[in-house]
Every structure is written in structure tokens, then in C-alpha cells.
Design an enzyme around this catalytic site. Structure first.
Site, PDB file in Angstrom:
ATOM      1  N   CYS A 102       0.863  -1.177   0.000  1.00 41.16           N
ATOM      2  CA  CYS A 102       0.000   0.000   0.000  1.00 41.16           C
ATOM      3  C   CYS A 102       0.902   1.231   0.000  1.00 41.16           C
ATOM      4  O   CYS A 102       2.114   1.128   0.001  1.00 41.16           O
ATOM      5  CB  CYS A 102      -0.872   0.008   1.241  1.00 41.16           C
ATOM      6  SG  CYS A 102      -1.690  -1.556   1.548  1.00 41.16           S
ATOM      7  N   ARG A 107       0.708   1.586  -6.741  1.00 40.39           N
ATOM      8  CA  ARG A 107       1.052   0.489  -5.827  1.00 40.39           C
ATOM      9  C   ARG A 107      -0.167  -0.215  -5.240  1.00 40.39           C
ATOM     10  O   ARG A 107      -0.081  -1.322  -4.737  1.00 40.39           O
ATOM     11  CB  ARG A 107       1.836   1.034  -4.632  1.00 40.39           C
ATOM     12  CG  ARG A 107       3.142   1.588  -4.987  1.00 40.39           C
ATOM     13  CD  ARG A 107       3.883   1.888  -3.714  1.00 40.39           C
ATOM     14  NE  ARG A 107       5.201   1.359  -3.829  1.00 40.39           N
ATOM     15  CZ  ARG A 107       5.643   0.298  -3.204  1.00 40.39           C
ATOM     16  NH1 ARG A 107       4.870  -0.345  -2.376  1.00 40.39           N
ATOM     17  NH2 ARG A 107       6.852  -0.118  -3.381  1.00 40.39           N
ATOM     18  N   TRP A 126      -3.935  -1.606  -0.974  1.00 39.83           N
ATOM     19  CA  TRP A 126      -3.974  -2.829  -1.786  1.00 39.83           C
ATOM     20  C   TRP A 126      -4.318  -3.914  -0.786  1.00 39.83           C
ATOM     21  O   TRP A 126      -3.497  -4.304   0.033  1.00 39.83           O
ATOM     22  CB  TRP A 126      -2.596  -3.054  -2.426  1.00 39.83           C
ATOM     23  CG  TRP A 126      -2.398  -4.391  -3.048  1.00 39.83           C
ATOM     24  CD1 TRP A 126      -1.946  -5.532  -2.431  1.00 39.83           C
ATOM     25  CD2 TRP A 126      -2.606  -4.757  -4.411  1.00 39.83           C
ATOM     26  NE1 TRP A 126      -1.865  -6.558  -3.336  1.00 39.83           N
ATOM     27  CE2 TRP A 126      -2.256  -6.110  -4.553  1.00 39.83           C
ATOM     28  CE3 TRP A 126      -3.042  -4.052  -5.534  1.00 39.83           C
ATOM     29  CZ2 TRP A 126      -2.338  -6.779  -5.771  1.00 39.83           C
ATOM     30  CZ3 TRP A 126      -3.115  -4.735  -6.738  1.00 39.83           C
ATOM     31  CH2 TRP A 126      -2.771  -6.077  -6.854  1.00 39.83           C
ATOM     32  N   ASN A 148       1.195  -0.232   6.320  1.00 37.06           N
ATOM     33  CA  ASN A 148       1.574  -1.095   5.192  1.00 37.06           C
ATOM     34  C   ASN A 148       2.125  -2.382   5.762  1.00 37.06           C
ATOM     35  O   ASN A 148       2.804  -2.345   6.786  1.00 37.06           O
ATOM     36  CB  ASN A 148       2.722  -0.465   4.393  1.00 37.06           C
ATOM     37  CG  ASN A 148       2.238   0.575   3.442  1.00 37.06           C
ATOM     38  OD1 ASN A 148       1.049   0.843   3.373  1.00 37.06           O
ATOM     39  ND2 ASN A 148       3.170   1.166   2.720  1.00 37.06           N
ATOM     40  N   GLY A 149       1.918  -3.489   5.075  1.00 35.91           N
ATOM     41  CA  GLY A 149       2.509  -4.749   5.518  1.00 35.91           C
ATOM     42  C   GLY A 149       1.470  -5.652   6.149  1.00 35.91           C
ATOM     43  O   GLY A 149       0.263  -5.452   5.974  1.00 35.91           O
ATOM     44  N   GLU A 172       9.370 -21.576 -18.223  1.00 35.79           N
ATOM     45  CA  GLU A 172       9.184 -20.199 -17.768  1.00 35.79           C
ATOM     46  C   GLU A 172      10.328 -19.293 -18.258  1.00 35.79           C
ATOM     47  O   GLU A 172      10.084 -18.154 -18.680  1.00 35.79           O
ATOM     48  CB  GLU A 172       9.091 -20.186 -16.229  1.00 35.79           C
ATOM     49  CG  GLU A 172       9.015 -18.824 -15.577  1.00 35.79           C
ATOM     50  CD  GLU A 172       7.798 -17.967 -15.971  1.00 35.79           C
ATOM     51  OE1 GLU A 172       6.902 -18.467 -16.662  1.00 35.79           O
ATOM     52  OE2 GLU A 172       7.794 -16.787 -15.593  1.00 35.79           O
ATOM     53  N   LYS A 231       9.706 -16.031 -20.557  1.00 36.53           N
ATOM     54  CA  LYS A 231      10.171 -14.678 -20.173  1.00 36.53           C
ATOM     55  C   LYS A 231      10.971 -14.059 -21.308  1.00 36.53           C
ATOM     56  O   LYS A 231      10.778 -12.905 -21.659  1.00 36.53           O
ATOM     57  CB  LYS A 231      11.074 -14.724 -18.926  1.00 36.53           C
ATOM     58  CG  LYS A 231      10.450 -14.874 -17.581  1.00 36.53           C
ATOM     59  CD  LYS A 231       9.670 -13.701 -17.064  1.00 36.53           C
ATOM     60  CE  LYS A 231       8.241 -13.773 -17.498  1.00 36.53           C
ATOM     61  NZ  LYS A 231       7.338 -14.515 -16.692  1.00 36.53           N
ATOM     62  N   GLU A 233       8.753 -13.136 -24.344  1.00 32.71           N
ATOM     63  CA  GLU A 233       7.843 -12.020 -24.082  1.00 32.71           C
ATOM     64  C   GLU A 233       8.500 -10.662 -24.213  1.00 32.71           C
ATOM     65  O   GLU A 233       7.925  -9.745 -24.775  1.00 32.71           O
ATOM     66  CB  GLU A 233       7.361 -12.102 -22.622  1.00 32.71           C
ATOM     67  CG  GLU A 233       6.208 -12.982 -22.380  1.00 32.71           C
ATOM     68  CD  GLU A 233       5.806 -12.866 -20.919  1.00 32.71           C
ATOM     69  OE1 GLU A 233       4.704 -12.425 -20.662  1.00 32.71           O
ATOM     70  OE2 GLU A 233       6.621 -13.225 -20.031  1.00 32.71           O
ATOM     71  N   HIS A 240      15.040 -36.451 -28.725  1.00 35.01           N
ATOM     72  CA  HIS A 240      13.853 -36.786 -29.514  1.00 35.01           C
ATOM     73  C   HIS A 240      13.466 -35.671 -30.473  1.00 35.01           C
ATOM     74  O   HIS A 240      12.338 -35.622 -30.946  1.00 35.01           O
ATOM     75  CB  HIS A 240      12.679 -37.120 -28.583  1.00 35.01           C
ATOM     76  CG  HIS A 240      12.990 -38.270 -27.682  1.00 35.01           C
ATOM     77  ND1 HIS A 240      13.075 -39.572 -28.131  1.00 35.01           N
ATOM     78  CD2 HIS A 240      13.300 -38.309 -26.353  1.00 35.01           C
ATOM     79  CE1 HIS A 240      13.398 -40.364 -27.124  1.00 35.01           C
ATOM     80  NE2 HIS A 240      13.540 -39.623 -26.028  1.00 35.01           N
ATOM     81  N   LYS A 264      -1.397  -6.913 -19.321  1.00 36.98           N
ATOM     82  CA  LYS A 264      -1.133  -7.474 -17.988  1.00 36.98           C
ATOM     83  C   LYS A 264      -2.246  -8.419 -17.563  1.00 36.98           C
ATOM     84  O   LYS A 264      -1.997  -9.421 -16.908  1.00 36.98           O
ATOM     85  CB  LYS A 264      -0.976  -6.326 -16.980  1.00 36.98           C
ATOM     86  CG  LYS A 264      -0.575  -6.773 -15.598  1.00 36.98           C
ATOM     87  CD  LYS A 264       0.849  -7.310 -15.572  1.00 36.98           C
ATOM     88  CE  LYS A 264       1.201  -8.012 -14.282  1.00 36.98           C
ATOM     89  NZ  LYS A 264       2.316  -8.952 -14.443  1.00 36.98           N
TER      90      LYS A 264
HETATM   91  C1  F6R Z   1       3.864 -13.989 -18.374  1.00 40.48           C
HETATM   92  C2  F6R Z   1       2.561 -13.534 -17.976  1.00 40.48           C
HETATM   93  C3  F6R Z   1       1.363 -14.224 -18.510  1.00 40.48           C
HETATM   94  C4  F6R Z   1       0.384 -14.494 -17.360  1.00 40.48           C
HETATM   95  C5  F6R Z   1      -0.926 -15.099 -17.886  1.00 40.48           C
HETATM   96  C6  F6R Z   1      -1.864 -15.452 -16.765  1.00 40.48           C
HETATM   97  O1  F6R Z   1       4.894 -13.215 -17.849  1.00 40.48           O
HETATM   98  O2  F6R Z   1       2.443 -12.607 -17.214  1.00 40.48           O
HETATM   99  O3  F6R Z   1       1.702 -15.397 -19.150  1.00 40.48           O
HETATM  100  O4  F6R Z   1       0.991 -15.362 -16.459  1.00 40.48           O
HETATM  101  O5  F6R Z   1      -1.554 -14.180 -18.741  1.00 40.48           O
HETATM  102  O6  F6R Z   1      -2.197 -14.352 -15.993  1.00 40.48           O
HETATM  103  P1  F6R Z   1      -2.824 -14.498 -14.559  1.00 40.48           P
HETATM  104  O7  F6R Z   1      -1.830 -15.145 -13.676  1.00 40.48           O
HETATM  105  O8  F6R Z   1      -3.150 -13.097 -14.141  1.00 40.48           O
HETATM  106  O9  F6R Z   1      -4.056 -15.339 -14.721  1.00 40.48           O
END
Ligand code: F6R
Length: 607
Positions: A2, A27, A74, A98-99, A480, A484, A487, A503, A602
């Protein structure tokens, strides 16, 4: 998580608080509030929703005065609402916080038995009651009352307190949550981040763990929790507002990578029950006698954490686990039984496919547990049980701290299930719990060595493609790492189980292909080393992620990144960190838009 701002001086406080909160809104933004003192008492104005809601409320019901505290929230304990918004006022005392207060359940029970009446579901209100109680039992001044209250509180906090009877002071305390003091001419500020007050002053003191500040218009004192004076000169901070929002990092992603040790501390806070070698899941009681199978559904990075979750849960509880992409599960007519527990993982809690999978599972009679970072988001609201990762807002599109806190949440869940099925012996549970507690330091250690990844990124950043390989619970980490890199750098990358290499993907290997191999010490070490040797034999460039102290790996890899030793079960949490840093530095080298990569959002709220 927060945001906090406080002001004491000759000017009207509300505009300064609102301006500071606006800079912190990124935040946390589910509610906001202020408490401002005038004519003998403070006036609290709070509002659920974005800060603009509070601004409009303050236009209708102004809060004049030259001393005040403000907060943007938050949610972690208690859903977003007007009554759960901060400040929390009890008697003469207003508190913003906060926390997380770890021992909140116990303290709340004690306060209630002593007659305290709570008006919110938050852990913060406990602090207000405790300070109020200190005054009732004779505390001489606000600083003493705060000190007395904090002796009872366990957890991570930054709190700022205003007392109706002492409007010439604001008292703030910090333990493991950031807090800064701003020094002005005849006025002082306190805030959770420099961003909030940088437009007012550049003279900043960064407080440290266990410190308490008493601010007045014309001065301040900084002491430890025993009241011992601390001398610390202010620093002049010349960050721009945009730099300050990212704590001086150039991108949110870098900031969030560095926040991970802190985020994991918050995930663990209040959940480890060392007395019973167990975990408390915020009151979630899953009756394992009714569960024959667990099905995990998620997308993207959250899907990768589910793949690690399968290892953790099957290993510790021996309940069979299936993992599905939510977008596949919802359209493939899956078998759903009343004896299934469906675990849906979603950082945002809003992903359309995960939501669709949860609706389907519920319609089929399965129980659903959601793991999410966003309190009261749609998926946890729909689920039967909700468990929150407490990572704090994640702004960078590429998920980092959301992922590691999901892994830690899954480890906690696995321990809980394992202890219930009786498959996880107390000694092993104790060992894993102890290692979880030591992970934040180990994570910080990996992240602090990030400069090496920057060099590697420059060496291989022009490659056309990358391969990531791991085995067992590190195979999802290879996936993963590849995701990353794709992306944010737009370089084609594939994650493979090292055992699958011969394979097919082995055909890709030549001197131009960097291959990141996850090869820490563990049961599959020798097997991965032999896969790595096969890459080397075809002139592939090997970047090995290995355990510190492995003296042999240097001879067979082009680059070696060392990570601290940990239990094999928890290796994914450390091993993913250099991969996040590698992709960050490659993208930075190539000059892409790291925080908002092309074509990505996002929160994917459409199919
Ligand atoms: C990768 C990324 C996406 C999310 C995916 C699911 O860095 O951010 O692959 O992981 O869109 O999103 P959530 O977890 O919000 O359902």
C-alpha cells in the site's frame, strides 16, 4: 504494497496528502483515505475505489488542517470497502499501515475479550486498538504508546499514527516495510516511498528496521524501539518522479525482480505453524478425506507454477495431480468429479480462460481453490476457497514476483495437504518450513549477483534463438525461462525437458544456439550433465545454472551461474531468478519496451 503519506507543517495537509497518494496509486488502488487534524480532533475521510473517489468525497466534505496522514490500499486482510480503508481510528488514535501483522488473529481475540469493538476486517485496526489501550493504561505520550503497542505486534509493517490530543506530532515506525522521512523548512513528511514526497522535498532519510520517528513541524527524532537516539544525516535524492516510482530502477520489471525476497516474506507471514510442523492457510479447511484428485488450471506463467505445484503436492501429499492449460480444460469436455479439488492459479484473478475453467469445474460439482495476488478479484470470489500470494501490485507485464510467490504458496499448500493425508512426516515438514524461511536471503543473494547475467546477456543477446532445458521440477522453470525471454526480447525460445532433447530439439544445436541448462545438485544432476555434454559435443553454447560449490561444471559449460544450495523441492524458486534476470538484460540490451512488450496485456480478460 500500500502507500502511506504524512505531513506536519504550516500548510494545508490534504492537498499534499492527495498529491502524494496520487504518485503512489500505482502500488495499490482499491481504496484510499486521510485523517487530518483541526480544532481538537482529526477527521477521517475514506473511500473504496480509486483515489479520484476520495478526491470527490473530500470536495464535498473537506478535511482542513495542517497535520494529516493518508493511505492508498492494496487489500490483504479484509475486502476493499469504505470501512476497511485506512486510516483506522479508535478513540483519539488514527493509524495507517503497510505490511502484514502476523499474529493478528491472536491479538484480535485478546483485544475482543478485553472489550474492544472492531469496525473493520483489517489487521491494521488491531494496531489502533493496541495504541488506544496503551493510552488507557497510562502511556504518557504518543511515542510511548506506539512503542508499547509494537512490543505486542509481530510482522512486517510501516505505520504512521496521529493522536487527537497531540497534534504537534506524528509518530511513524518501521519494521521490514519501507518508510522515508522528508525534511522541509519548518515542515516534515513521512511516506512509504520517496515518490510520494519528492515534489515537496529532496532531503530524505531512509529509515531502517525497528526504527521509530517522531515528527514535529520544526524537527524530528529518530530512535530504536528501546528509545535510543539514532543520528542519520539526510540524503539529497535527485531522482525524477518516474525514476522514483520504480525505486530508482529503470523498469518496473527490475524493481519487481528485486522485490521478490520481500514478497516471499509477505507470502510466508503468519502462515508457518512451527509448533505443529504445519501451515495455517488463513482459515481454509480443505477436507482431504473427500479429495481423490487435484486438477490445476491456469495460463502462462501461472500455468508454469501449476506444473511445479504438481511435483510439490504429489510428493508431499500423494494425492494425484493433473495440470491443464485453462484454455484447453474448458473446451475439452474434461472429467469433473465431486471428489476433485480444482486449484485455479491467477495473478490478476481476472484471466478469462481461467475464469471459464473455474465456472466449468464448479458446475461439475468440484470444489475450487483459487490462488491469486489480487484480493476480491473475480476468480477468488467465485472459488470456494481463496488463498492470496501477497506479492503486492505487479506492474511489469512479464510476471516475476507473482510467479515466485505462487511457488511459495504452492509449497505451503503442499505441506498443509501432506500433513493432513499423513504422508508428510513432521520432521520433513519442519525441514522444508525452515528452508522456506531461509529462502528470502538466498533469493537476495542470487539477485545481487545479477551483474553476471548482464555480461552473459551482452555476449549472447544477438542470438536468433535460445533453448532452455531442465528436468523434474526444473522442467517447468525451463518453460518459464523461455516464456520470459520470448515475451520481452522477442527472441524465439523453447523450453524442453532435458530428457526429450534427443527426440528432436538436438537437431537445432549448433555453435549459434545458446542453451540454458538448469543443473543444480539433486537427484537428476548426473542425467542433466550428460544432456549438457551432448549439447557441448555439438558446439552449442552452454549457460549452466548450477549449485554454488560445484567445481566440475565449469569444465563443461561456457558460462556458469551459481545459485545457493537448497532442498531439491524448492530449487525452482531460486533457479528461476537468473532466468528472469537474463531475459531482462537481453531485452534491455536489445532496447525493447520491457514493461509493456508489444501485443501483451497485464490482465487477459478476453479469450
Ligand atoms: C507472463 C505472464 C502471462 C500471465 C498469464 C496469466 O509473464 O504474465 O503469461 O501469467 O496471462 O495471468 P494471470 O496469472 O493473471 O491469470
Amino acid at each position: 504494497m500500500c502507500g502511506i503519506v504524512g505531513y506536519i507543517g504550516p500548510r494545508q495537509a490534504t492537498p499534499i496528502l492527495v498529491n502524494g497518494l496520487r504518485r503512489l496509486e500505482y502500488r495499490g488502488y482499491d481504496s484510499a483515505g486521510v485523517s487530518v487534524w483541526q480544532d481538537g480532533k482529526s477527521r477521517v475521510v475514506r473511500c473504496q475505489g480509486k483515489l479520484q473517489g476520495l478526491v470527490e468525497k473530500l470536495e464535498k466534505e473537506p478535511a482542513p488542517g495542517c497535520v494529516g496522514i493518508g493511505h492508498t490500499r492494496w487489500a490483504t486482510h479484509g475486502r476493499p470497502s469504505d470501512t476497511n480503508a485506512h486510516p483506522h481510528k479508535v478513540g483519539r488514535v488514527s493509524v495507517v499501515h503497510n505490511g502484514i501483522i502476523e499474529n493478528h488473529l491472536k491479538l484480535r481475540q485478546e483485544l475482543e475479550s478485553a472489550g474492544a469493538k472492531f469496525s473493520s476486517e483489517t489487521d491494521t485496526e488491531i494496531v489502533s486498538h493496541l495504541i488506544h489501550q496503551e493510552f488507557e493504561t497510562g502511556a504518557k505520550n504518543l511515542t510511548d504508546a506506539v512503542l508499547g503497542a509494537l512490543k505486542k505486534v509481530k510482522g512486517a509493517y510501516a505505520i504512521v499514527v496521529l493522536d487527537d490530543n497531540a497534534p504537534d506530532t506524528i509518530v511513524a515506525a518501521k519494521n521490514a516495510s519501507p518508510m522515508v522521512i522528508g525534511i522541509g523548512e519548518g515542515e516534515h513528511y513521512v511516506a512509504s516511498d520517496v515518490t510520494a514526497i519528492l515534489s515537496e522535498t529532496q532531503e530524505i532519510i531512509f529509515t531502517e528496521e525497528g526504527e521509530i520517528v517522531t515528527l514535529r513541524k520544526d524537527g524530528y527524532s529518530l530512535t530504536d524501539l528501546d528509545g535510543k537516539e539514532i543520528e542519520r544525516a539526510p540524503q539529497t535524492i535527485r531522482w525524477t518522479a518516474a525514476q522514483a516510482e520504480k525505486d530508482g530502477y529503470r523498469h518496473y520489471m527490475a524493481k519487481e525482480i528485486h522485490e521478490q525476497p520481500r514478497a516471499v516474506v509477505d507470502t510466508l507471514a503468519g502462515r508457518i505453524d512451527l509448533e505443529h510442523d504445519n501451515v495455517t492457510l488463513d482459515g481454509i479447511e480443505v477436507d482431504v478425506s473427500n479429495i481423490k484428485r487435484i486438477v490445476m488450471v491456469a495460463c502462462g506463467t501461472s500455468y508454469h507454477s501449476s506444473l511445479v505445484g504438481k511435483f510439490l503436492i504429489e510428493d508431499m501429499s500423494r494425492i494425484p495431480v493433473e495440470v491443464d492449460l485453462a484454455s484447453e480444460y474448458r473446451y475439452r469436455n474434461p472429467v469433473i468429479r465431486k471428489t476433485d479439488l480444482v486449484i485455479a492459479i491467477s495473478q490478476s484473478g481476472e484471466t478469462a480462460d481461467t475464469m471459464g475453467a473455474v465456472q466449468l469445474a464448479k458446475a461439475g460439482g468440484a470444489k475450487v481453490l483459487a490462488i491469486s495476488n489480487v484480493l476480491e478479484s473475480s476468480i477468488p470470489r467465485l472459488a470456494d476457497y481463496a488463498f492470496y500470494t501477497h506479492a503486492g501490485p505487479e506492474i511489469g507485464v512479464a510476471s516475476t514476483k507473482a510467479f515466485t510467490t505462487q511457488l511459495v504458496s504452492l509449497a505451503l499448500l503442499a505441506i498443509h495437504l501432506g500433513r493432513q493425508t499423513g504422508e508428510l512426516a513432521p520432521e520433513r515438514a519442519r525441514k522444508i518450513l525452515a528452508e522456506l524461511v531461509s529462502l528470502p536471503n538466498k533469493m537476495a543473494d542470487v539477485i545481487e549477483h545479477g551483474a553476471q547475467l548482464q555480461i552473459i546477456a551482452r555476449r549472447y543477446g544477438k542470438a536468433k534463438g535460445f533453448l532452455f532445458m531442465g528436468r523434474g521440477n526444473l522442467y517447468p522453470i525451463a518453460l518459464e525461462g523461455a516464456l520470459k525471454l520470448k515475451e520481452i526480447s522477442y527472441i524465439h525460445a523453447e523450453g524442453y525437458s532435458a530428457g526429450e532433447m534427443k527426440h528432436g530439439p538436438i537437431a537445432l544445436i549448433d555453435e549459434n544456439l545458446p542453451v540454458v541448462v538448469l543443473v543444480p545438485q539433486g537427484p537428476l544432476y548426473d542425467k542433466v550433465v550428460s544432456n549438457l555434454t551432448e549439447v557441448r559435443a555439438r558446439e552449442g553454447k552452454v549457460i549452466a545454472i548450477a549449485t554454488r560449490g560445484d567445481n566440475d561444471i565449469g569444465a563443461i559449460a561456457d558460462e556458469v551461474v551459481m545459485i545457493p544450495d537448497t532442498l531439491p523441492e524448492l530449487q525452482p524458486i531460486l533457479a528461476v531468478l537468473p532466468l528472469q534476470q537474463l531475459s531482462y538484460y537481453v531485452a534491455d540490451y536489445l532496447g525493447t519496451d520491457i514493461d509493456q512488450p508489444r501485443n501483451l496485456a497485464k490482465s487477459v480478460t478476453v479469450e
